[in-house]
Design a protein around this motif. Structure first.
Motif, mmCIF file in Angstrom:
data_model
loop_
_atom_site.group_PDB
_atom_site.id
_atom_site.type_symbol
_atom_site.label_atom_id
_atom_site.label_comp_id
_atom_site.label_asym_id
_atom_site.label_seq_id
_atom_site.Cartn_x
_atom_site.Cartn_y
_atom_site.Cartn_z
ATOM 1 N N GLY A 164 40.233 37.227 39.764
ATOM 2 C CA GLY A 164 40.842 35.787 39.190
ATOM 3 C C GLY A 164 41.817 36.723 38.195
ATOM 4 O O GLY A 164 42.629 35.355 38.150
ATOM 5 N N MET A 165 40.993 36.742 36.887
ATOM 6 C CA MET A 165 41.296 36.633 35.478
ATOM 7 C C MET A 165 42.657 38.162 35.142
ATOM 8 O O MET A 165 44.019 37.799 34.272
ATOM 9 C CB MET A 165 40.454 37.273 34.444
ATOM 10 N N PHE A 166 42.371 39.172 36.097
ATOM 11 C CA PHE A 166 43.215 39.951 36.256
ATOM 12 C C PHE A 166 44.768 39.570 37.087
ATOM 13 O O PHE A 166 44.934 40.052 36.633
ATOM 14 C CB PHE A 166 42.124 41.025 37.052
ATOM 15 N N GLY A 167 44.348 38.647 38.033
ATOM 16 C CA GLY A 167 45.689 38.643 38.576
ATOM 17 C C GLY A 167 46.146 37.408 37.909
ATOM 18 O O GLY A 167 47.312 37.129 37.416
ATOM 19 N N PHE A 168 45.674 36.120 36.973
ATOM 20 C CA PHE A 168 46.593 35.915 36.288
ATOM 21 C C PHE A 168 46.901 36.567 35.226
ATOM 22 O O PHE A 168 48.465 35.773 34.596
ATOM 23 C CB PHE A 168 45.283 34.618 35.768
ATOM 24 N N SER A 169 45.741 37.535 34.494
ATOM 25 C CA SER A 169 47.298 37.983 33.513
ATOM 26 C C SER A 169 48.306 38.276 33.579
ATOM 27 O O SER A 169 49.000 38.696 33.328
ATOM 28 C CB SER A 169 45.694 38.314 32.231
ATOM 29 N N GLY A 170 48.341 39.179 34.586
ATOM 30 C CA GLY A 170 49.607 39.938 34.866
ATOM 31 C C GLY A 170 50.554 38.853 35.625
ATOM 32 O O GLY A 170 51.421 39.110 35.344
ATOM 33 N N ALA A 171 49.779 38.056 36.295
ATOM 34 C CA ALA A 171 51.404 37.027 36.683
ATOM 35 C C ALA A 171 52.290 36.589 35.607
ATOM 36 O O ALA A 171 53.395 36.264 35.466
ATOM 37 C CB ALA A 171 50.561 36.097 37.411
ATOM 38 N N ALA A 172 51.271 36.209 34.298
ATOM 39 C CA ALA A 172 51.096 35.623 33.438
ATOM 40 C C ALA A 172 52.265 36.295 32.479
ATOM 41 O O ALA A 172 53.446 36.331 32.248
ATOM 42 C CB ALA A 172 50.180 34.600 32.409
ATOM 43 N N LEU A 173 52.092 38.253 32.647
ATOM 44 C CA LEU A 173 52.677 38.807 31.275
ATOM 45 C C LEU A 173 53.960 39.062 31.990
ATOM 46 O O LEU A 173 54.393 39.346 31.904
ATOM 47 C CB LEU A 173 51.961 40.227 31.178
#
Length: 86
Positions: free
Chosen positions: A16-25
């Motif tokens: 979830g954190m990888f997905g969130f950080s990728g979407a945010a970037l």
């Protein structure tokens, strides 16, 4: 025999954190490009045109259809001149 869900929680949190950080970037890069998609493989010509657009509009990816350059544009020459030999 099943796997207890408590053992999978760290993997779910990491994913979830990888997905969130990728979407945010991705969203930040999208906003920095003026709402346009990111550019890849930019050559010297593209850099020169993007610099011209930045000097005309104030945005790196901005474009204008105004045939007249804004006041002061004639003085913002991007060429770097060498010093005269005296």
């Amino acid at each position: 025999m099943g796997v207890p869900f408590e053992a999978l929680l760290p993997y779910v949190v990491c994913l979830g954190m990888f997905g969130f950080s990728g979407a945010a970037l991705s969203k930040i890069r999208h906003m920095q490009n003026g709402g346009k998609r990111a550019r890849h493989s930019i050559d010297q010509w593209d850099r020169q045109m993007m610099d011209r657009d930045r000097r005309l509009t104030g945005f790196l990816r901005g474009q204008t259809d105004n045939p007249q350059a804004p006041a002061g544009f004639e003085l913002s020459n991007p060429w770097r001149l060498e010093r005269a030999i005296c």
